[in-house]
Design a protein around this motif. Structure first.
Motif, PDB file in Angstrom:
ATOM      1  N   PRO A 257      -8.191  22.174  -7.504  1.00 40.79           N
ATOM      2  CA  PRO A 257      -7.141  21.226  -7.155  1.00 40.79           C
ATOM      3  C   PRO A 257      -5.954  21.956  -6.527  1.00 40.79           C
ATOM      4  CG  PRO A 257      -7.778  21.003  -9.467  1.00 40.79           C
ATOM      5  CD  PRO A 257      -8.462  22.221  -8.928  1.00 40.79           C
ATOM      6  N   ARG A 258      -5.300  21.271  -5.607  1.00 38.56           N
ATOM      7  CA  ARG A 258      -4.107  21.870  -4.993  1.00 38.56           C
ATOM      8  C   ARG A 258      -2.926  21.768  -5.948  1.00 38.56           C
ATOM      9  NH1 ARG A 258      -3.283  19.551   0.863  1.00 38.56           N
ATOM     10  NH2 ARG A 258      -3.305  17.573  -0.218  1.00 38.56           N
ATOM     11  N   SER A 259      -1.960  22.638  -5.735  1.00 32.66           N
ATOM     12  CA  SER A 259      -0.754  22.613  -6.558  1.00 32.66           C
ATOM     13  C   SER A 259       0.152  21.471  -6.101  1.00 32.66           C
ATOM     14  CB  SER A 259       0.005  23.938  -6.434  1.00 32.66           C
ATOM     15  OG  SER A 259       0.583  24.047  -5.139  1.00 32.66           O
ATOM     16  N   GLU A 260       1.047  21.091  -6.975  1.00 32.04           N
ATOM     17  CA  GLU A 260       2.049  20.073  -6.647  1.00 32.04           C
ATOM     18  C   GLU A 260       2.826  20.490  -5.395  1.00 32.04           C
ATOM     19  OE1 GLU A 260       4.259  16.574  -7.120  1.00 32.04           O
ATOM     20  OE2 GLU A 260       2.612  17.179  -8.422  1.00 32.04           O
ATOM     21  N   GLN A 261       3.158  21.766  -5.282  1.00 30.48           N
ATOM     22  CA  GLN A 261       3.902  22.268  -4.126  1.00 30.48           C
ATOM     23  C   GLN A 261       3.087  22.143  -2.839  1.00 30.48           C
ATOM     24  OE1 GLN A 261       7.067  23.008  -3.920  1.00 30.48           O
ATOM     25  NE2 GLN A 261       6.939  23.516  -1.767  1.00 30.48           N
ATOM     26  N   GLU A 262       1.801  22.474  -2.881  1.00 35.11           N
ATOM     27  CA  GLU A 262       0.950  22.342  -1.686  1.00 35.11           C
ATOM     28  C   GLU A 262       0.866  20.885  -1.243  1.00 35.11           C
ATOM     29  OE1 GLU A 262      -2.434  25.770  -2.032  1.00 35.11           O
ATOM     30  OE2 GLU A 262      -2.387  24.269  -3.627  1.00 35.11           O
ATOM     31  N   MET A 263       0.723  19.979  -2.211  1.00 32.57           N
ATOM     32  CA  MET A 263       0.639  18.561  -1.862  1.00 32.57           C
ATOM     33  C   MET A 263       1.974  18.055  -1.320  1.00 32.57           C
ATOM     34  SD  MET A 263      -1.992  16.971  -4.674  1.00 32.57           S
ATOM     35  CE  MET A 263      -0.995  17.350  -6.095  1.00 32.57           C
TER      36      MET A 263
ATOM     37  N   SER B  29       0.818  -1.219   0.000  1.00 33.04           N
ATOM     38  CA  SER B  29       0.000   0.000   0.000  1.00 33.04           C
ATOM     39  C   SER B  29       0.844   1.257   0.000  1.00 33.04           C
ATOM     40  CB  SER B  29      -0.902   0.030   1.248  1.00 33.04           C
ATOM     41  OG  SER B  29      -1.722  -1.101   1.315  1.00 33.04           O
ATOM     42  N   LEU B  30       0.215   2.352  -0.404  1.00 29.81           N
ATOM     43  CA  LEU B  30       0.823   3.679  -0.349  1.00 29.81           C
ATOM     44  C   LEU B  30      -0.158   4.636   0.317  1.00 29.81           C
ATOM     45  CD1 LEU B  30       2.102   3.992  -4.041  1.00 29.81           C
ATOM     46  CD2 LEU B  30       3.501   3.470  -2.020  1.00 29.81           C
ATOM     47  N   GLY B  31       0.358   5.604   1.053  1.00 30.65           N
ATOM     48  CA  GLY B  31      -0.438   6.708   1.565  1.00 30.65           C
ATOM     49  C   GLY B  31      -0.067   7.946   0.769  1.00 30.65           C
ATOM     50  N   LEU B  32      -1.063   8.631   0.234  1.00 32.78           N
ATOM     51  CA  LEU B  32      -0.769   9.840  -0.529  1.00 32.78           C
ATOM     52  C   LEU B  32      -1.752  10.941  -0.189  1.00 32.78           C
ATOM     53  CD1 LEU B  32      -2.611   9.736  -3.676  1.00 32.78           C
ATOM     54  CD2 LEU B  32      -1.412   7.622  -3.359  1.00 32.78           C
ATOM     55  N   VAL B  33      -1.304  12.158  -0.410  1.00 34.54           N
ATOM     56  CA  VAL B  33      -2.160  13.315  -0.147  1.00 34.54           C
ATOM     57  C   VAL B  33      -3.193  13.418  -1.260  1.00 34.54           C
ATOM     58  CG1 VAL B  33      -0.409  14.519   1.201  1.00 34.54           C
ATOM     59  CG2 VAL B  33      -0.537  14.928  -1.250  1.00 34.54           C
ATOM     60  N   ASN B  34      -4.261  14.130  -0.971  1.00 35.80           N
ATOM     61  CA  ASN B  34      -5.397  14.210  -1.881  1.00 35.80           C
ATOM     62  C   ASN B  34      -5.341  15.504  -2.692  1.00 35.80           C
ATOM     63  OD1 ASN B  34      -8.044  14.207  -3.001  1.00 35.80           O
ATOM     64  ND2 ASN B  34      -8.790  13.049  -1.243  1.00 35.80           N
ATOM     65  N   LEU B  35      -5.628  15.398  -3.977  1.00 40.57           N
ATOM     66  CA  LEU B  35      -5.643  16.560  -4.864  1.00 40.57           C
ATOM     67  C   LEU B  35      -6.720  17.566  -4.475  1.00 40.57           C
ATOM     68  CD1 LEU B  35      -4.533  17.851  -7.513  1.00 40.57           C
ATOM     69  CD2 LEU B  35      -6.282  16.527  -8.728  1.00 40.57           C
ATOM     70  N   LYS B  36      -7.902  17.069  -4.073  1.00 39.75           N
ATOM     71  CA  LYS B  36      -9.019  17.933  -3.693  1.00 39.75           C
ATOM     72  C   LYS B  36      -9.606  17.445  -2.364  1.00 39.75           C
ATOM     73  CE  LYS B  36     -10.713  19.295  -8.273  1.00 39.75           C
ATOM     74  NZ  LYS B  36     -11.905  19.278  -9.130  1.00 39.75           N
ATOM     75  N   PRO B  37      -8.902  17.670  -1.272  1.00 34.85           N
ATOM     76  CA  PRO B  37      -9.395  17.182   0.021  1.00 34.85           C
ATOM     77  C   PRO B  37     -10.678  17.895   0.434  1.00 34.85           C
ATOM     78  CG  PRO B  37      -7.544  18.653   0.350  1.00 34.85           C
ATOM     79  CD  PRO B  37      -7.668  18.450  -1.135  1.00 34.85           C
ATOM     80  N   ILE B  38     -11.566  17.162   1.110  1.00 33.19           N
ATOM     81  CA  ILE B  38     -12.800  17.799   1.592  1.00 33.19           C
ATOM     82  C   ILE B  38     -12.631  18.326   3.011  1.00 33.19           C
ATOM     83  CG2 ILE B  38     -14.288  16.534   0.010  1.00 33.19           C
ATOM     84  CD1 ILE B  38     -15.161  14.775   2.340  1.00 33.19           C
TER      85      ILE B  38
ATOM     86  N   GLN C 185       4.201  19.787   0.338  1.00 34.69           N
ATOM     87  CA  GLN C 185       4.363  20.301   1.704  1.00 34.69           C
ATOM     88  C   GLN C 185       3.627  19.432   2.717  1.00 34.69           C
ATOM     89  OE1 GLN C 185       3.036  24.378   1.271  1.00 34.69           O
ATOM     90  NE2 GLN C 185       5.120  25.118   0.907  1.00 34.69           N
ATOM     91  N   GLU C 186       2.409  19.033   2.386  1.00 31.21           N
ATOM     92  CA  GLU C 186       1.664  18.175   3.313  1.00 31.21           C
ATOM     93  C   GLU C 186       2.324  16.808   3.428  1.00 31.21           C
ATOM     94  OE1 GLU C 186      -2.845  16.955   4.475  1.00 31.21           O
ATOM     95  OE2 GLU C 186      -2.422  17.141   2.331  1.00 31.21           O
ATOM     96  N   ALA C 187       2.732  16.218   2.311  1.00 28.23           N
ATOM     97  CA  ALA C 187       3.395  14.909   2.347  1.00 28.23           C
ATOM     98  C   ALA C 187       4.704  14.995   3.134  1.00 28.23           C
ATOM     99  CB  ALA C 187       3.645  14.402   0.932  1.00 28.23           C
ATOM    100  N   ASP C 188       5.453  16.071   2.951  1.00 28.00           N
ATOM    101  CA  ASP C 188       6.711  16.263   3.701  1.00 28.00           C
ATOM    102  C   ASP C 188       6.455  16.364   5.197  1.00 28.00           C
ATOM    103  OD1 ASP C 188       8.147  16.241   1.324  1.00 28.00           O
ATOM    104  OD2 ASP C 188       8.487  18.421   1.287  1.00 28.00           O
ATOM    105  N   MET C 189       5.338  16.971   5.582  1.00 26.34           N
ATOM    106  CA  MET C 189       4.997  17.087   7.002  1.00 26.34           C
ATOM    107  C   MET C 189       4.641  15.718   7.590  1.00 26.34           C
ATOM    108  SD  MET C 189       2.278  17.195   9.361  1.00 26.34           S
ATOM    109  CE  MET C 189       0.786  17.520   8.454  1.00 26.34           C
ATOM    110  N   LEU C 190       3.935  14.893   6.826  1.00 33.39           N
ATOM    111  CA  LEU C 190       3.485  13.593   7.327  1.00 33.39           C
ATOM    112  C   LEU C 190       4.556  12.495   7.250  1.00 33.39           C
ATOM    113  CD1 LEU C 190      -0.089  13.571   5.767  1.00 33.39           C
ATOM    114  CD2 LEU C 190       0.464  13.725   8.216  1.00 33.39           C
ATOM    115  N   ARG C 191       5.417  12.534   6.260  1.00 40.94           N
ATOM    116  CA  ARG C 191       6.386  11.467   6.004  1.00 40.94           C
ATOM    117  C   ARG C 191       7.243  11.087   7.216  1.00 40.94           C
ATOM    118  NH1 ARG C 191       8.475  13.703   1.813  1.00 40.94           N
ATOM    119  NH2 ARG C 191       6.799  13.046   0.445  1.00 40.94           N
ATOM    120  N   PRO C 192       7.761  12.038   7.995  1.00 41.10           N
ATOM    121  CA  PRO C 192       8.618  11.634   9.124  1.00 41.10           C
ATOM    122  C   PRO C 192       7.925  10.743  10.160  1.00 41.10           C
ATOM    123  CG  PRO C 192       8.889  13.971   8.664  1.00 41.10           C
ATOM    124  CD  PRO C 192       7.744  13.488   7.823  1.00 41.10           C
TER     125      PRO C 192
END
Length: 157
Positions: A135-141, A25-34, A143-150
């Motif tokens: 949709p969020r930008s690649e940079q916004e996504m 499995s993979l966890g990924l950020v959402n392009l259009k989160p609710i 940033q969120e993934a970088d925050m969660l990854r650690p």
């Protein structure tokens, strides 16, 4: 250095959007989160339906969602989670690749608790304050993934 790419149905996902990796499995950020912190858990193997996963893949997806949900709940200061698999087009699945939505929830976030399902089913058409959710930008996504990854460094394989 070239970034690794993953498939999410017909969509190509860059490594920068992935914050969690397990064997299946993979966890990924959402392009259009609710909601803030609305993320996805997808199978590494591209299959359209939950029934297409083997036992190990299905087990891994659920355990991955549990690990991801524990972190999301703390990081987004929510009190509950809505975990949803829209399994097939009539269930609202818009990407033909089995995936689970992990959605942070708080008291009063929807006037009627079940309205979240209407919003999730219509997420590509939803308007918020009369404006289409963009949709969020690649940079916004990233940033969120970088925050969660650690939070998953010991798990990522």
């Amino acid at each position: 250095m070239l970034s690794r790419m993953y498939q999410f149905g017909p969509h190509t996902i860059t490594e920068s959007q992935v914050f969690f990796k397990s064997k299946y499995s993979l966890g990924l950020v959402n392009l259009k989160p609710i909601t803030p912190g609305h993320v996805l858990v997808i199978s590494r193997r591209v299959v359209p339906r939950l029934r297409d996963l083997n036992t190990e893949e299905a087990t891994d997806m659920m355990l991955s969602a549990q690990k991801i949900g524990n972190v999301v709940e703390k990081q987004y200061q929510c009190t509950s989670l809505t975990n949803v698999i829209q399994d097939g087009p009539q269930a609202g699945q818009t990407v033909p690749h089995v995936h689970m939505h992990v959605i942070p929830r708080k008291v009063g976030d929807w006037a009627n608790n079940d309205d979240i399902y209407d919003e999730l089913a219509e997420k590509n058409k939803i308007r918020v304050d009369n404006e289409e959710r963009m949709p969020r930008s690649e940079q916004e996504m990233k940033q969120e993934a970088d925050m969660l990854r650690p939070f998953f460094e010991d798990n990522n394989t």
